[in-house]
Structure formats: structure tokens, C-alpha cells
Design a protein around this motif. Structure first.
Motif, PDB file in Angstrom:
ATOM      1  N   TYR A  56      15.433   8.762  -3.341  1.00 29.44           N
ATOM      2  CA  TYR A  56      14.890   9.701  -2.355  1.00 29.44           C
ATOM      3  C   TYR A  56      15.960  10.688  -1.918  1.00 29.44           C
ATOM      4  CZ  TYR A  56      12.766  11.505   1.901  1.00 29.44           C
ATOM      5  OH  TYR A  56      12.268  12.337   2.871  1.00 29.44           O
ATOM      6  N   PHE A  57      17.189  10.218  -1.725  1.00 23.59           N
ATOM      7  CA  PHE A  57      18.284  11.107  -1.359  1.00 23.59           C
ATOM      8  C   PHE A  57      18.474  12.192  -2.415  1.00 23.59           C
ATOM      9  CE2 PHE A  57      21.325   9.804   2.133  1.00 23.59           C
ATOM     10  CZ  PHE A  57      20.385   9.042   2.821  1.00 23.59           C
ATOM     11  N   GLN A  58      18.422  11.813  -3.688  1.00 28.25           N
ATOM     12  CA  GLN A  58      18.612  12.785  -4.760  1.00 28.25           C
ATOM     13  C   GLN A  58      17.449  13.772  -4.843  1.00 28.25           C
ATOM     14  OE1 GLN A  58      21.567  13.036  -6.415  1.00 28.25           O
ATOM     15  NE2 GLN A  58      22.095  11.471  -4.899  1.00 28.25           N
ATOM     16  N   GLN A  59      16.236  13.287  -4.574  1.00 26.54           N
ATOM     17  CA  GLN A  59      15.081  14.190  -4.569  1.00 26.54           C
ATOM     18  C   GLN A  59      15.185  15.206  -3.432  1.00 26.54           C
ATOM     19  OE1 GLN A  59      12.129  11.140  -4.332  1.00 26.54           O
ATOM     20  NE2 GLN A  59      11.943  10.884  -6.538  1.00 26.54           N
ATOM     21  N   ARG A  60      15.651  14.726  -2.283  1.00 25.45           N
ATOM     22  CA  ARG A  60      15.839  15.629  -1.144  1.00 25.45           C
ATOM     23  C   ARG A  60      16.940  16.649  -1.440  1.00 25.45           C
ATOM     24  NH1 ARG A  60      13.043  16.392   3.531  1.00 25.45           N
ATOM     25  NH2 ARG A  60      14.752  15.914   4.957  1.00 25.45           N
ATOM     26  N   ARG A  61      17.958  16.200  -2.133  1.00 22.82           N
ATOM     27  CA  ARG A  61      19.054  17.084  -2.533  1.00 22.82           C
ATOM     28  C   ARG A  61      18.536  18.226  -3.390  1.00 22.82           C
ATOM     29  NH1 ARG A  61      23.763  14.599  -6.418  1.00 22.82           N
ATOM     30  NH2 ARG A  61      24.968  16.487  -6.876  1.00 22.82           N
TER      31      ARG A  61
ATOM     32  N   LYS B 248      15.712  23.984 -16.166  1.00 22.69           N
ATOM     33  CA  LYS B 248      15.809  22.887 -17.130  1.00 22.69           C
ATOM     34  C   LYS B 248      16.655  21.748 -16.574  1.00 22.69           C
ATOM     35  CE  LYS B 248      17.279  21.856 -21.869  1.00 22.69           C
ATOM     36  NZ  LYS B 248      17.880  22.428 -23.114  1.00 22.69           N
ATOM     37  N   ALA B 249      17.794  22.083 -15.958  1.00 22.80           N
ATOM     38  CA  ALA B 249      18.677  21.056 -15.399  1.00 22.80           C
ATOM     39  C   ALA B 249      17.982  20.284 -14.279  1.00 22.80           C
ATOM     40  CB  ALA B 249      19.960  21.702 -14.892  1.00 22.80           C
ATOM     41  N   ILE B 250      17.275  20.994 -13.411  1.00 22.61           N
ATOM     42  CA  ILE B 250      16.577  20.338 -12.299  1.00 22.61           C
ATOM     43  C   ILE B 250      15.465  19.444 -12.818  1.00 22.61           C
ATOM     44  CG2 ILE B 250      15.063  20.770 -10.320  1.00 22.61           C
ATOM     45  CD1 ILE B 250      16.769  23.262  -9.721  1.00 22.61           C
ATOM     46  N   ASP B 251      14.689  19.931 -13.801  1.00 24.91           N
ATOM     47  CA  ASP B 251      13.604  19.122 -14.374  1.00 24.91           C
ATOM     48  C   ASP B 251      14.157  17.858 -15.031  1.00 24.91           C
ATOM     49  OD1 ASP B 251      11.729  20.917 -13.511  1.00 24.91           O
ATOM     50  OD2 ASP B 251      11.497  21.929 -15.450  1.00 24.91           O
ATOM     51  N   GLN B 252      15.259  18.001 -15.757  1.00 18.79           N
ATOM     52  CA  GLN B 252      15.867  16.839 -16.412  1.00 18.79           C
ATOM     53  C   GLN B 252      16.346  15.811 -15.386  1.00 18.79           C
ATOM     54  OE1 GLN B 252      18.921  18.634 -18.839  1.00 18.79           O
ATOM     55  NE2 GLN B 252      17.591  18.814 -20.641  1.00 18.79           N
ATOM     56  N   PHE B 253      16.933  16.298 -14.299  1.00 20.08           N
ATOM     57  CA  PHE B 253      17.425  15.371 -13.282  1.00 20.08           C
ATOM     58  C   PHE B 253      16.258  14.695 -12.560  1.00 20.08           C
ATOM     59  CE2 PHE B 253      20.221  14.798  -9.283  1.00 20.08           C
ATOM     60  CZ  PHE B 253      20.535  13.503  -9.670  1.00 20.08           C
ATOM     61  N   HIS B 254      15.195  15.448 -12.298  1.00 21.85           N
ATOM     62  CA  HIS B 254      14.003  14.838 -11.706  1.00 21.85           C
ATOM     63  C   HIS B 254      13.500  13.690 -12.586  1.00 21.85           C
ATOM     64  CE1 HIS B 254      12.766  16.710  -8.008  1.00 21.85           C
ATOM     65  NE2 HIS B 254      12.865  17.928  -8.494  1.00 21.85           N
ATOM     66  N   SER B 255      13.437  13.918 -13.890  1.00 17.36           N
ATOM     67  CA  SER B 255      12.974  12.878 -14.812  1.00 17.36           C
ATOM     68  C   SER B 255      13.900  11.673 -14.793  1.00 17.36           C
ATOM     69  CB  SER B 255      12.877  13.441 -16.235  1.00 17.36           C
ATOM     70  OG  SER B 255      11.928  14.481 -16.311  1.00 17.36           O
ATOM     71  N   LYS B 256      15.224  11.958 -14.730  1.00 17.63           N
ATOM     72  CA  LYS B 256      16.203  10.868 -14.702  1.00 17.63           C
ATOM     73  C   LYS B 256      16.081  10.068 -13.418  1.00 17.63           C
ATOM     74  CE  LYS B 256      19.625   8.675 -16.625  1.00 17.63           C
ATOM     75  NZ  LYS B 256      19.426   7.923 -17.883  1.00 17.63           N
ATOM     76  N   ILE B 257      15.829  10.751 -12.309  1.00 13.65           N
ATOM     77  CA  ILE B 257      15.650  10.054 -11.034  1.00 13.65           C
ATOM     78  C   ILE B 257      14.452   9.114 -11.113  1.00 13.65           C
ATOM     79  CG2 ILE B 257      15.059  10.348  -8.590  1.00 13.65           C
ATOM     80  CD1 ILE B 257      16.579  13.036  -8.696  1.00 13.65           C
TER      81      ILE B 257
END
Length: 315
Positions: free
Chosen positions: A129-134, A162-171
Motif C-alpha cells: 500500500y505504501f508503494q501504491q501511494r508513492r 511503462k516504468a510505473i505500469d511495470q512497478f504496479h504489476s510487481k507490487i
């Protein structure tokens, strides 16, 4: 008692000032906290508005009196000792925070935090959740800040999107904190590359010991963010050791978790922009503080930590 009430009249989340001082003496004089600078010609006293200050960083060549510490504590100001330029004097030395002592801070947030913290699965969900809020904060700020947009920083650029989408998927897919940290490290590396490309900073490598301006400004700005995070946790009464992401073996790791909420959004781009402009430390620091105030960084930290304290157990 009247004086103590007045000193805390401004909520920490609304305070505007962070001070970095070096080569001076901090003291109490006539009911105020001042710092004294000296040169060959004269001595000068400068007032510190402690009721509107969250953090004071004391760099090289500073001293502070017991009376000044007592007044700063009464106003709820955190004191940090650091090396030159707001960063550690030695690479292995972390900033040490002196927290004001008060037994009358709220207990509900610590109690709520502890209800989920001992459960590995719930702690992982809070870290996610912290990373999503970030990411949400970054998208909001970079979509509205005209100064950053003038420098080419947009969250919907192809590379950033692309970077944000990839990180969302990783989260979403991370099964443990190690996988989450791996995704976070990759995302941060992509941010460095993006910022370096926008500011024409060739062959940038993140190294906290390096002496180029971009790395020095990143170090300096990050410690400003750590100061805000430490203030947030102190006010809410949550010890720094109860981290959700950076590991249970580092005593102050929760400070890093909370600072991550705003660090890449507000510090990283201005570190590269300021380095390109050959700005001074003071100019860079002032830009960071303006960004903190403009985008209500401290409010955002408080809201996020409070929400997780009260709702984390239900994740």
C-alpha cells in the motif's frame, strides 16, 4: 504551561521550516532560540521560529546549548546531527535524531500499528500500500506541477508510463518483501535514467559517496525527507524500528519507508535539475522545502501513516 501550549499551536503537518546549520552556535536568548554566526568583522544572531519548524539539521562546526535543546523539545522540533551539506560525515554514519520527549502523545496509532505488524502477510500488504501511494503521489504531482513539466517531467511520458505500469504489476504480484524491494530498486533505477536523460546528465550512476552535484543533492534532499518522516512518526508515537519494507534489522528503517512516499517525486527531479543549473546547496534546499510545502508532503505522510495505523489490521 502557557508557553508550551503556544509553541505547539501549529500542527506539525502544517509547519513550514526545516533548518540546516553549520559553523554556528545554537542557543537560547531572551526566550527565543537563536543561532550565532561569526566572522572577522562581526557577530550576527539569527532567530529560529521554532513553533513553525519541524526539523533542525546540525552540520559541521555547530554547537548547541542545553537551554536551546529544552526549548526545541518544548516546541516538538526534532534535532538531527549530520555531516557537511546535510549528509553523513562518513559513509557508514547515519543521521541520529534527537526526539522531543513527551509522554502525552497519542497511543492509538502505535496500538493500531502493532496489531498488524507481527503478521507477515498483513505487513506485506501495508508495504504494498505504501508503494501504491508513492506512485499515486508521483502521478498527481508530476501531472500538476508546471515547474517540473517545464523541465520535461511527465508521468505519462512513454518511458515513465511503462516504468510505473511495470512497478504496479510487481507490487501486485510480489509474494514477499524481497520481491517488492527488487521491483522498487528497478523502478528507482529507471527514475534515475529518466531524470538523467531529461537533464542531459551523461552516464549517471547513483553512488552516495560520489562527489558530483547530482549525487550530493540526492543525499542532501533525502535527509530532508528523512527529517519529515521522523517527525511524522514521532508525532504519531510510532517507533522507527517497526518497518514494513526496509527490514526488521535496521533500527530506523520505518523512517526510510515513510520517506519513500515523497522522496522520488519531490527530491529526485530537483536534484538533477539543480545539478544541471550548478545551484548551491542552499538554493537546492530551498527548492525542496518549497516543493514540500506546495504539495503538502507532510500532510500526505501523516494521512498515509494514520490510515495504515487504523486500517492495516483489516487488510
Amino acid at each position: 504551561m502557557e508557553q508550551l501550549t503556544d509553541l505547539k499551536a501549529i500542527l506539525h503537518s502544517k509547519r513550514a521550516n526545516i533548518y540546516y546549520l553549520e559553523k554556528c552556535r545554537v542557543m537560547q536568548k531572551d526566550g527565543r532560540v537563536l543561532y550565532l554566526t561569526e566572522d572577522q568583522a562581526e557577530k550576527r544572531y539569527w532567530n529560529i521560529p521554532i513553533a513553525n519548524t519541524t526539523v533542525i539539521l546540525l552540520g559541521t562546526g555547530t554547537s548547541i546549548t542545553q537551554a536551546a535543546v529544552r526549548m526545541l523539545s518544548s516546541a516538538g522540533v526534532l534535532i538531527g546531527f549530520c555531516g557537511g551539506g546535510g549528509t553523513p560525515l562518513l559513509s557508514a554514519t547515519e543521521v541520529e535524531w534527537l526526539s522531543p520527549q513527551s509522554e502525552y502523545r497519542p497511543t492509538e496509532y502505535l496500538q493500531g500499528w502493532m496489531q498488524f505488524w507481527f503478521d507477515d502477510d498483513k505487513r506485506l500488504e501495508v508495504a504494498k500500500y505504501f508503494q501504491q501511494r508513492r506512485l499515486a503521489f508521483m502521478q498527481k504531482v508530476w501531472s500538476s506541477d508546471r515547474d517540473l513539466q517545464a523541465e520535461g517531467f511527465y508521468p505519462d511520458d512513454m518511458a515513465m508510463e511503462k516504468a510505473i505500469d511495470q512497478f504496479h504489476s510487481k507490487i501486485d504480484s510480489a509474494l514477499n518483501v524481497t520481491e517488492l524491494l527488487t521491483g522498487e530498486a528497478r523502478f528507482t533505477k529507471q527514475l534515475y535514467a529518466y531524470a538523467a536523460q531529461k537533464t542531459k546528465h551523461k552516464e549517471f550512476i547513483r553512488n552516495s559517496d560520489a562527489e558530483d552535484l547530482a549525487n550530493e543533492f540526492l543525499n542532501h534532499g533525502n535527509y530532508l525527507a528523512y527529517g519529515l518522516a521522523a517527525t511524522t512518526l514521532w508525532v504519531l508515537g510510532i517507533p522507527h524500528g517497526f518497518a514494513v519494507m526496509h527490514g526488521k534489522t535496521r533500527r530506523g528503517a520505518l523512517v526510510f519507508d515513510v520517506a519513500d512516499l515523497i522522496k522520488d517525486t519531490l527530491i529526485l527531479p530537483w536534484a538533477f535539475i539543480s545539478a544541471r543549473e550548478q545551484a548551491t546547496e542552499q538554493e537546492f534546499r530551498q527548492q525542496c522545502l518549497q516543493s514540500f510545502t506546495k504539495h503538502k508532503a507532510l500532510d500526505f505522510m501523516f494521512d498515509t501513516v494514520k490510515q495504515m495505523s487504523l486500517e492495516g489490521v483489516h487488510l
